[in-house]
Design a protein around this motif. Structure first.
Motif, mmCIF file in Angstrom:
data_model
loop_
_atom_site.group_PDB
_atom_site.id
_atom_site.type_symbol
_atom_site.label_atom_id
_atom_site.label_comp_id
_atom_site.label_asym_id
_atom_site.label_seq_id
_atom_site.Cartn_x
_atom_site.Cartn_y
_atom_site.Cartn_z
ATOM 1 N N HIS A 110 78.087 81.697 28.271
ATOM 2 C CA HIS A 110 79.431 82.303 28.274
ATOM 3 C C HIS A 110 79.332 83.826 28.384
ATOM 4 C CE1 HIS A 110 79.676 78.495 25.819
ATOM 5 N NE2 HIS A 110 80.422 78.247 26.885
ATOM 6 N N HIS A 161 75.511 75.716 25.998
ATOM 7 C CA HIS A 161 74.263 76.462 25.762
ATOM 8 C C HIS A 161 73.058 75.567 26.085
ATOM 9 C CE1 HIS A 161 76.161 79.451 22.623
ATOM 10 N NE2 HIS A 161 76.908 79.308 23.691
ATOM 11 N N ASP A 208 77.393 85.732 25.426
ATOM 12 C CA ASP A 208 76.175 85.200 24.798
ATOM 13 C C ASP A 208 74.972 86.136 24.966
ATOM 14 O OD1 ASP A 208 77.225 82.795 23.756
ATOM 15 O OD2 ASP A 208 77.026 81.803 25.696
#
Ligand SMILES: [Zn+2]
Length: 275
Positions: free
Chosen positions: A11, A116, A14
């Motif tokens: 994202h 993730h 991150d």
């Protein structure tokens, strides 16, 4: 010789939260850095419509890119839809080949968020293909080895057994806070809301100084926890007297892809320890 660092997150915040200290260390040496976000961030809000949010988050990444002097690539997959499809694999392969990184860092394979974990898998899936010319022949295959590492897993409360490096970010911390605070939609709107903070009782501050303090208070403890988890490693790398004093750190762990961060290659990619 100049090195090139690619951080690949799911994202658009991150890489900033997990690795902007390392990015700053690279920039201090005038080495090149690219952040990649596999998704466009369009689910990271409780009120703002998705398209508008994706555009706003793109602008937030641009502010970070300007501040750090890096390239920030945001791919247009929707949040919660990062998945190891062939389409996403080839897109990432092309982005990485064009940048020609020496070191690629991504989320740990055991991370809590599916975006993730699948980002981590996609990086693993392309790690060997970077050098295979018949695969995506429109972008030349790399003729060098690319070293791979993971960020410390988000909620891991132990130092992993695999090879790792931890870096001192004490002198960079205030700047890292400024980087993270650029993600206004996240730090002052979405994350307090999703974490259950009563926004009418504890509203995030409006003024610039208050906002930096707010980010510092919320993000500092994790950087301190990482320094404590990797204390032994910090003492090995920086010497015992500095190692014991470091308050905030980032950690990088060998990723089980070809080629992994290791004793043989870490010094040229992390030349920050002296000695
Ligand atoms: Zn994320």
């Amino acid at each position: 010789m100049k090195k090139r660092l690619a951080l690949v997150g799911a994202h658009p915040d991150d890489c900033d939260i997990l690795g902007s200290g390392l990015a700053m260390r690279y920039r201090e040496l005038d080495w090149d850095v690219m952040f990649v976000s596999m998704a466009n961030g369009d689910c990271g809000h409780h009120e703002m419509p998705r398209q508008e949010l994706a555009a706003r988050r793109k602008r937030e990444t641009e502010a970070v890119a300007d501040m750090l002097g890096i390239e920030y690539v945001v791919l247009d997959t929707s949040d919660c839809e990062v998945f190891p499809t062939l389409e996403q694999r080839w897109t990432l392969l092309r982005v990485l080949r064009r940048f020609e990184p020496d070191l690629v860092v991504t989320h740990h394979a055991t991370d809590y968020h599916p975006d993730h974990r699948y980002t981590s898998q996609l990086v693993g899936d392309v790690s060997y293909l970077l050098k295979v010319p018949h695969c995506c022949p429109d972008v030349p295959a790399l003729r060098k080895d690319t070293v791979h590492a993971f960020f410390h897993a988000w909620r891991d409360t132990a130092r992993p057994d695999s090879f790792c490096v931890a870096i001192d970010i004490d002198d960079l911390w205030q700047r890292k806070v400024e980087v993270i605070a650029k993600h206004e939609s996240q730090m002052f709107e979405w994350l307090p809301w999703v974490d259950g903070q009563d926004m009418s009782l504890i509203p995030p501050p409006e003024d610039a100084e208050g906002r930096l303090r707010y980010v510092d208070e919320r993000r500092g403890p994790r950087a301190e926890r990482i320094a404590d988890l990797y204390r032994e490693r910090l003492c090995e790398l920086y010497g015992p007297s500095r190692g014991k004093e470091i308050r905030k750190a980032e950690a990088y762990v060998a990723a089980p892809f070809p080629t992994s961060l290791s004793e043989e290659n870490y010094r040229e990619l992390f030349p920050f320890f002296g000695g």
